[in-house]
Design a protein around this motif. Structure first.
Motif, PDB file in Angstrom:
ATOM      1  N   GLN A   1       0.764  -1.138  -0.009  1.00  0.00           N
ATOM      2  CA  GLN A   1       0.025  -0.112  -0.047  1.00  0.00           C
ATOM      3  C   GLN A   1       0.682   1.299   0.051  1.00  0.00           C
ATOM      4  O   GLN A   1       0.488   2.187  -0.751  1.00  0.00           O
ATOM      5  CB  GLN A   1      -0.883   0.093   1.085  1.00  0.00           C
ATOM      6  CG  GLN A   1      -1.734   1.245   1.466  1.00  0.00           C
ATOM      7  CD  GLN A   1      -2.640   1.234   2.413  1.00  0.00           C
ATOM      8  OE1 GLN A   1      -2.739   0.071   3.261  1.00  0.00           O
ATOM      9  NE2 GLN A   1      -3.310   2.509   2.718  1.00  0.00           N
ATOM     10  N   ASP A   2       1.970   1.353   0.832  1.00  0.00           N
ATOM     11  CA  ASP A   2       2.884   2.426   0.844  1.00  0.00           C
ATOM     12  C   ASP A   2       3.387   2.776  -0.604  1.00  0.00           C
ATOM     13  O   ASP A   2       3.677   3.739  -0.934  1.00  0.00           O
ATOM     14  CB  ASP A   2       3.925   2.332   1.788  1.00  0.00           C
ATOM     15  CG  ASP A   2       3.219   2.352   3.189  1.00  0.00           C
ATOM     16  OD1 ASP A   2       2.302   2.743   3.364  1.00  0.00           O
ATOM     17  OD2 ASP A   2       4.093   1.864   4.159  1.00  0.00           O
ATOM     18  N   LEU A   3       4.095   1.652  -1.187  1.00  0.00           N
ATOM     19  CA  LEU A   3       4.529   1.590  -2.610  1.00  0.00           C
ATOM     20  C   LEU A   3       3.420   2.306  -3.611  1.00  0.00           C
ATOM     21  O   LEU A   3       4.026   2.870  -4.144  1.00  0.00           O
ATOM     22  CB  LEU A   3       5.094   0.217  -2.899  1.00  0.00           C
ATOM     23  CG  LEU A   3       5.864   0.041  -4.318  1.00  0.00           C
ATOM     24  CD1 LEU A   3       7.149   0.964  -4.176  1.00  0.00           C
ATOM     25  CD2 LEU A   3       6.104  -1.351  -4.472  1.00  0.00           C
ATOM     26  N   ILE A   4       2.365   1.784  -3.404  1.00  0.00           N
ATOM     27  CA  ILE A   4       1.449   2.308  -4.266  1.00  0.00           C
ATOM     28  C   ILE A   4       1.015   3.701  -4.272  1.00  0.00           C
ATOM     29  O   ILE A   4       0.877   4.586  -4.923  1.00  0.00           O
ATOM     30  CB  ILE A   4      -0.048   1.424  -4.412  1.00  0.00           C
ATOM     31  CG1 ILE A   4       0.372   0.044  -5.094  1.00  0.00           C
ATOM     32  CG2 ILE A   4      -1.011   2.098  -5.304  1.00  0.00           C
ATOM     33  CD1 ILE A   4      -0.958  -0.969  -4.806  1.00  0.00           C
ATOM     34  N   GLU A   5       1.083   4.204  -3.030  1.00  0.00           N
ATOM     35  CA  GLU A   5       0.868   5.734  -2.715  1.00  0.00           C
ATOM     36  C   GLU A   5       1.945   6.471  -3.177  1.00  0.00           C
ATOM     37  O   GLU A   5       1.769   7.666  -3.675  1.00  0.00           O
ATOM     38  CB  GLU A   5       0.675   5.696  -0.959  1.00  0.00           C
ATOM     39  CG  GLU A   5      -0.549   5.281  -0.478  1.00  0.00           C
ATOM     40  CD  GLU A   5      -0.549   5.186   1.079  1.00  0.00           C
ATOM     41  OE1 GLU A   5       0.225   5.615   1.401  1.00  0.00           O
ATOM     42  OE2 GLU A   5      -1.693   4.882   1.477  1.00  0.00           O
ATOM     43  N   TYR A   6       3.181   6.043  -2.985  1.00  0.00           N
ATOM     44  CA  TYR A   6       4.330   6.711  -3.491  1.00  0.00           C
ATOM     45  C   TYR A   6       4.633   6.895  -5.046  1.00  0.00           C
ATOM     46  O   TYR A   6       4.770   7.658  -5.260  1.00  0.00           O
ATOM     47  CB  TYR A   6       5.595   6.038  -2.929  1.00  0.00           C
ATOM     48  CG  TYR A   6       5.869   6.196  -1.605  1.00  0.00           C
ATOM     49  CD1 TYR A   6       5.774   7.530  -1.040  1.00  0.00           C
ATOM     50  CD2 TYR A   6       6.386   5.397  -0.743  1.00  0.00           C
ATOM     51  CE1 TYR A   6       6.172   7.941   0.341  1.00  0.00           C
ATOM     52  CE2 TYR A   6       6.535   5.534   0.701  1.00  0.00           C
ATOM     53  CZ  TYR A   6       6.237   6.687   1.227  1.00  0.00           C
ATOM     54  OH  TYR A   6       6.604   7.029   2.591  1.00  0.00           O
TER      55      TYR A   6
ATOM     56  N   LEU B   1       1.630  12.024  -9.891  1.00  0.00           N
ATOM     57  CA  LEU B   1       0.978  13.546  -9.806  1.00  0.00           C
ATOM     58  C   LEU B   1       2.008  14.492 -10.017  1.00  0.00           C
ATOM     59  O   LEU B   1       1.843  15.400 -10.668  1.00  0.00           O
ATOM     60  CB  LEU B   1       0.157  13.405  -8.683  1.00  0.00           C
ATOM     61  CG  LEU B   1      -0.488  14.825  -8.143  1.00  0.00           C
ATOM     62  CD1 LEU B   1      -1.473  15.091  -9.433  1.00  0.00           C
ATOM     63  CD2 LEU B   1      -0.831  14.983  -6.627  1.00  0.00           C
ATOM     64  N   ILE B   2       3.211  14.338  -9.355  1.00  0.00           N
ATOM     65  CA  ILE B   2       4.390  15.077  -9.494  1.00  0.00           C
ATOM     66  C   ILE B   2       4.902  15.321 -10.858  1.00  0.00           C
ATOM     67  O   ILE B   2       4.990  16.437 -11.266  1.00  0.00           O
ATOM     68  CB  ILE B   2       5.435  14.913  -8.554  1.00  0.00           C
ATOM     69  CG1 ILE B   2       4.881  15.118  -6.956  1.00  0.00           C
ATOM     70  CG2 ILE B   2       6.683  15.837  -8.810  1.00  0.00           C
ATOM     71  CD1 ILE B   2       5.938  14.709  -5.985  1.00  0.00           C
ATOM     72  N   VAL B   3       4.743  14.430 -11.617  1.00  0.00           N
ATOM     73  CA  VAL B   3       5.340  14.341 -12.881  1.00  0.00           C
ATOM     74  C   VAL B   3       4.386  15.132 -13.674  1.00  0.00           C
ATOM     75  O   VAL B   3       4.572  15.849 -14.601  1.00  0.00           O
ATOM     76  CB  VAL B   3       5.702  13.079 -13.536  1.00  0.00           C
ATOM     77  CG1 VAL B   3       5.855  12.769 -14.942  1.00  0.00           C
ATOM     78  CG2 VAL B   3       6.866  12.223 -12.719  1.00  0.00           C
ATOM     79  N   ALA B   4       2.828  14.565 -13.564  1.00  0.00           N
ATOM     80  CA  ALA B   4       2.006  15.313 -14.383  1.00  0.00           C
ATOM     81  C   ALA B   4       2.055  16.817 -14.334  1.00  0.00           C
ATOM     82  O   ALA B   4       1.895  17.656 -15.305  1.00  0.00           O
ATOM     83  CB  ALA B   4       0.872  14.788 -13.884  1.00  0.00           C
ATOM     84  N   VAL B   5       2.113  17.269 -12.893  1.00  0.00           N
ATOM     85  CA  VAL B   5       2.041  18.585 -12.701  1.00  0.00           C
ATOM     86  C   VAL B   5       3.504  19.621 -13.469  1.00  0.00           C
ATOM     87  O   VAL B   5       3.162  20.304 -13.848  1.00  0.00           O
ATOM     88  CB  VAL B   5       1.926  19.079 -11.138  1.00  0.00           C
ATOM     89  CG1 VAL B   5       2.378  20.547 -11.261  1.00  0.00           C
ATOM     90  CG2 VAL B   5       0.769  18.774 -10.581  1.00  0.00           C
ATOM     91  N   GLY B   6       4.623  18.689 -13.370  1.00  0.00           N
ATOM     92  CA  GLY B   6       5.861  19.187 -13.875  1.00  0.00           C
ATOM     93  C   GLY B   6       5.568  19.311 -15.427  1.00  0.00           C
ATOM     94  O   GLY B   6       6.052  20.303 -16.069  1.00  0.00           O
TER      95      GLY B   6
END
Length: 69
Positions: free
Chosen positions: A19-24, A30-35
């Motif tokens: 679950q942590d891996l999927i969240e990261y 999301l960060i790549v899309a915004v960039g």
């Protein structure tokens, strides 16, 4: 013996590491899309293309001068 097997499977399959891996991964996406959105809409793309084109021209000119061509 049975409790040891139960504890083993509970710790292996019941952990939250996946679950942590999927969240990261989702956060990174999301960060790549915004960039990419900022990169394409801010005119940064055109500026970078111009900079690298000018650098290529300067490098080719310097190479032709140093080889005597």
């Amino acid at each position: 013996m049975l409790f040891q097997i139960y504890d083993y499977y509970r710790t292996v399959y019941g952990s939250e590491k996946g679950q942590d891996l999927i969240e990261y991964a989702l956060l990174l996406a999301l960060i790549v899309a915004v960039g990419m959105l900022i990169y394409q809409t801010s005119g940064l793309k055109d500026s970078l293309v111009t900079i690298f084109t000018n650098a290529n021209t300067v490098a080719n000119t310097a190479a032709s001068v140093s080889t005597g061509k």
